[in-house]
Design an enzyme around this catalytic site. Structure first.
Site, PDB file in Angstrom:
ATOM      1  CD1 TRP A 156       2.470  71.914 -74.567  1.00 44.88           C
ATOM      2  CD2 TRP A 156       3.676  70.918 -73.063  1.00 44.88           C
ATOM      3  NE1 TRP A 156       3.026  73.003 -73.664  1.00 44.88           N
ATOM      4  CE2 TRP A 156       3.713  72.111 -72.698  1.00 44.88           C
ATOM      5  CE3 TRP A 156       4.159  69.805 -71.982  1.00 44.88           C
ATOM      6  CZ2 TRP A 156       4.618  72.574 -71.573  1.00 44.88           C
ATOM      7  CZ3 TRP A 156       4.858  70.398 -70.907  1.00 44.88           C
ATOM      8  CH2 TRP A 156       5.118  71.830 -70.666  1.00 44.88           C
ATOM      9  CG  HIS A 173       5.767  73.749 -76.510  1.00 47.54           C
ATOM     10  ND1 HIS A 173       6.041  73.710 -75.055  1.00 47.54           N
ATOM     11  CD2 HIS A 173       6.385  72.558 -77.137  1.00 47.54           C
ATOM     12  CE1 HIS A 173       6.909  72.718 -75.038  1.00 47.54           C
ATOM     13  NE2 HIS A 173       7.224  71.934 -76.351  1.00 47.54           N
ATOM     14  NE  ARG A 199      -0.425  73.407 -76.730  1.00 43.54           N
ATOM     15  CZ  ARG A 199       0.053  74.000 -75.592  1.00 43.54           C
ATOM     16  NH1 ARG A 199      -0.914  73.870 -74.634  1.00 43.54           N
ATOM     17  NH2 ARG A 199       1.252  74.615 -75.504  1.00 43.54           N
ATOM     18  CD  GLN A 213       2.928  78.264 -77.321  1.00 44.18           C
ATOM     19  OE1 GLN A 213       4.234  77.826 -77.593  1.00 44.18           O
ATOM     20  NE2 GLN A 213       2.122  77.640 -76.502  1.00 44.18           N
ATOM     21  CB  VAL A 256      11.673  77.368 -66.714  1.00 44.77           C
ATOM     22  CG1 VAL A 256      11.756  78.090 -68.142  1.00 44.77           C
ATOM     23  CG2 VAL A 256      10.219  77.184 -66.438  1.00 44.77           C
ATOM     24  CB  ALA A 310      12.729  80.462 -71.936  1.00 48.92           C
TER      25      ALA A 310
HETATM   26  C1  FA5 Z   1       3.643  76.335 -72.967  1.00 50.43           C
HETATM   27  O1  FA5 Z   1       3.403  75.993 -74.090  1.00 50.43           O
HETATM   28  C2  FA5 Z   1       5.168  76.623 -72.600  1.00 50.43           C
HETATM   29  N1  FA5 Z   1       5.869  76.264 -73.930  1.00 50.43           N
HETATM   30  C3  FA5 Z   1       5.481  78.319 -72.484  1.00 50.43           C
HETATM   31  C4  FA5 Z   1       6.930  78.522 -71.840  1.00 50.43           C
HETATM   32  C5  FA5 Z   1       7.720  78.639 -72.712  1.00 50.43           C
HETATM   33  C6  FA5 Z   1       6.914  78.420 -70.421  1.00 50.43           C
HETATM   34  C7  FA5 Z   1       9.088  79.100 -72.095  1.00 50.43           C
HETATM   35  C8  FA5 Z   1       8.033  78.794 -69.949  1.00 50.43           C
HETATM   36  C9  FA5 Z   1       9.024  78.942 -70.757  1.00 50.43           C
HETATM   37  P1  FA5 Z   1       1.171  76.724 -72.177  1.00 50.43           P
HETATM   38  O2  FA5 Z   1       0.876  75.416 -72.462  1.00 50.43           O
HETATM   39  O3  FA5 Z   1       0.706  77.425 -71.034  1.00 50.43           O
HETATM   40  O4  FA5 Z   1       2.604  76.790 -72.102  1.00 50.43           O
HETATM   41  O5  FA5 Z   1       1.037  77.583 -73.404  1.00 50.43           O
HETATM   42  C10 FA5 Z   1       1.204  78.993 -73.643  1.00 50.43           C
HETATM   43  C11 FA5 Z   1       0.182  79.782 -74.033  1.00 50.43           C
HETATM   44  O6  FA5 Z   1      -0.386  79.184 -75.305  1.00 50.43           O
HETATM   45  C12 FA5 Z   1      -1.242  79.746 -73.171  1.00 50.43           C
HETATM   46  O7  FA5 Z   1      -0.764  80.734 -72.342  1.00 50.43           O
HETATM   47  C13 FA5 Z   1      -2.004  80.164 -74.184  1.00 50.43           C
HETATM   48  O8  FA5 Z   1      -2.289  81.705 -74.345  1.00 50.43           O
HETATM   49  C14 FA5 Z   1      -1.691  79.732 -75.273  1.00 50.43           C
HETATM   50  N2  FA5 Z   1      -2.430  78.474 -75.764  1.00 50.43           N
HETATM   51  C15 FA5 Z   1      -2.168  76.957 -75.294  1.00 50.43           C
HETATM   52  N3  FA5 Z   1      -3.137  76.107 -75.819  1.00 50.43           N
HETATM   53  C16 FA5 Z   1      -3.821  76.793 -76.571  1.00 50.43           C
HETATM   54  C17 FA5 Z   1      -5.045  76.530 -77.434  1.00 50.43           C
HETATM   55  N4  FA5 Z   1      -5.526  75.317 -77.363  1.00 50.43           N
HETATM   56  N5  FA5 Z   1      -5.684  77.237 -77.981  1.00 50.43           N
HETATM   57  C18 FA5 Z   1      -5.326  78.809 -78.160  1.00 50.43           C
HETATM   58  N6  FA5 Z   1      -4.310  79.147 -77.200  1.00 50.43           N
HETATM   59  C19 FA5 Z   1      -3.405  78.258 -76.593  1.00 50.43           C
END
Ligand code: FA5
Length: 347
Positions: A156, A173, A199, A213, A256, A310
């Site tokens: 992250w 997130h 981010r 999100q 998870v 989750a």
């Molecule tokens: C997470 O952030 C985890 N917290 C998700 C999670 C929650 C998993 C609970 C399990 C249980 P990830 O880094 O993959 O996961 O981000 C989730 C979603 O946020 C991505 O699939 C994407 O749709 C969105 N996302 C992430 N980074 C960006 C970005 N820089 N710009 C736009 N959308 C983004």
């Protein structure tokens, strides 16, 4: 009538006939019938006449005054009627012209999608809650089973806020709200958490440095992976159409176990493979999994008694998929031409 009065009558009548405006009319009245006007002066001149002429002269002046007053009234009526006609004509409204639509504002497509998704989960018994965007690293990482020196912390790309005492971040997130919610209530828990995330990213067509999100969390006795699958399948079909197929594959998130990625078959090519789904036939929507026992322990829940799941999904990417938007940067450039398109499709 004396010559003098006859001349006065002719002159006044001729002038009255040549008049065409209200201003000229007022001047005419002052000149002949006003307090200092010629007819009034003639009236005052009676006393200078020989006594025997006075009655006849007086009658003649009176008659002249009445005649001129009558002529004036008639002329005034004509001129006022003509100027009213002209004004009505000049100010006429063309009711056949097409109207101008007022520029009404509309909800941002991301706001609208958040409302649509939270409504779908609301119908399944989930409460919507919100949390802080400036977050303690304890909630963003430590309590989510990502300790200080854990390599997953780098995944992250976090933006840190300066602080001497504690590590403070802009939340990367919405998962910290899993912890904050469970700290506050005992099971059963069913919440969805929409919110802005940040981010430190290199920007491109699918990455913004701030985006949204929605987190989902369900904890209770006997919660299983099957509940997760059923709930996510229902959500995907409500938003993307009842005919959607869904897919779960193994994935890794420290908070998870087991972790999954959840995908739907591509609605643009019906799964046969196209540019949007990178020829795979599937579109990944979110990360999810069964809440890690360590996370439950952190908030004082007994993992032998309670289980939960989750998920976390990116809203901009869901709007992009639903409406075929090719670049995430459109969302925050404030171009009204882009934003106003959603007036109709999202109404
Ligand atoms: C997470 O952030 C985890 N917290 C998700 C999670 C929650 C998993 C609970 C399990 C249980 P990830 O880094 O993959 O996961 O981000 C989730 C979603 O946020 C991505 O699939 C994407 O749709 C969105 N996302 C992430 N980074 C960006 C970005 N820089 N710009 C736009 N959308 C983004």
């Amino acid at each position: 009538m004396s010559d003098e009065l006859e001349r006065l009558e002719r002159e006044a009548t001729d002038k009255l006939e040549s008049i065409s405006t209200e201003d000229e009319l007022a001047t005419w009245y002052r000149t002949y019938l006003g307090r200092q006007g010629e007819v009034t002066s003639a009236m005052k001149g009676i006393s200078q006449r020989p006594a025997e002429e006075r009655p006849a002269f007086g009658q003649a002046v009176n008659a002249l005054r009445n005649a001129l007053q009558e002529a004036f009234d008639a002329r005034q009526d004509n001129i006022l009627a003509a100027s009213l006609r002209k004004r009505l004509n000049d100010e006429a409204i063309d009711v056949t012209l097409p109207g101008r639509l007022p520029q009404a504002g509309n909800l941002h497509p991301v706001t609208k999608m958040i409302r649509d998704i939270t409504r779908v989960f609301g119908l399944m018994g989930f409460q919507t809650v919100e949390g802080p965007e400036v977050e303690d690293a304890y909630y963003a990482f430590d309590a989510l089973n990502i300790p200080q020196d854990h390599p997953a912390r780098d995944v992250w790309d976090t933006i840190f806020i300066e602080s001497d005492q504690r590590e403070i971040v802009l939340r990367p997130h919405t998962s910290p709200m899993q912890i904050r919610t469970m700290e506050q209530v005992d099971p059963p828990v069913r919440v969805v958490v929409p919110g802005r995330c940040y981010r430190y990213e290199a920007l491109d067509a699918t990455h913004e440095w701030h985006f949204h999100q929605i987190e989902g969390l369900a904890v209770d006795t006997n919660i299983t992976m099957t509940d997760l699958k059923g709930t996510l399948a229902e959500f995907a079909r409500q938003i993307f159409g009842q005919e959607r197929k869904v897919r779960f594959r193994c994935d890794y998130f420290p908070f998870v176990e087991p972790g999954v990625d959840f995908a739907i078959d591509c609605m643009f090519c019906e799964g046969s493979g196209c540019r949007v789904c990178s020829k795979t036939g599937w579109i990944e929507l979110l990360g999810a999994g069964m809440v890690h026992p360590n996370v439950l322990r952190h908030v004082g829940y007994d993992p032998d008694e309670y289980t939960g799941w989750a998920f976390g999904m990116g809203i901009e990417r869901i709007v992009m998929l639903k409406y075929g938007i090719e670049d995430i940067r459109h969302f925050y450039q404030g171009d009204v031409r882009f934003l106003s398109q959603f007036n109709r499709v999202l109404a």
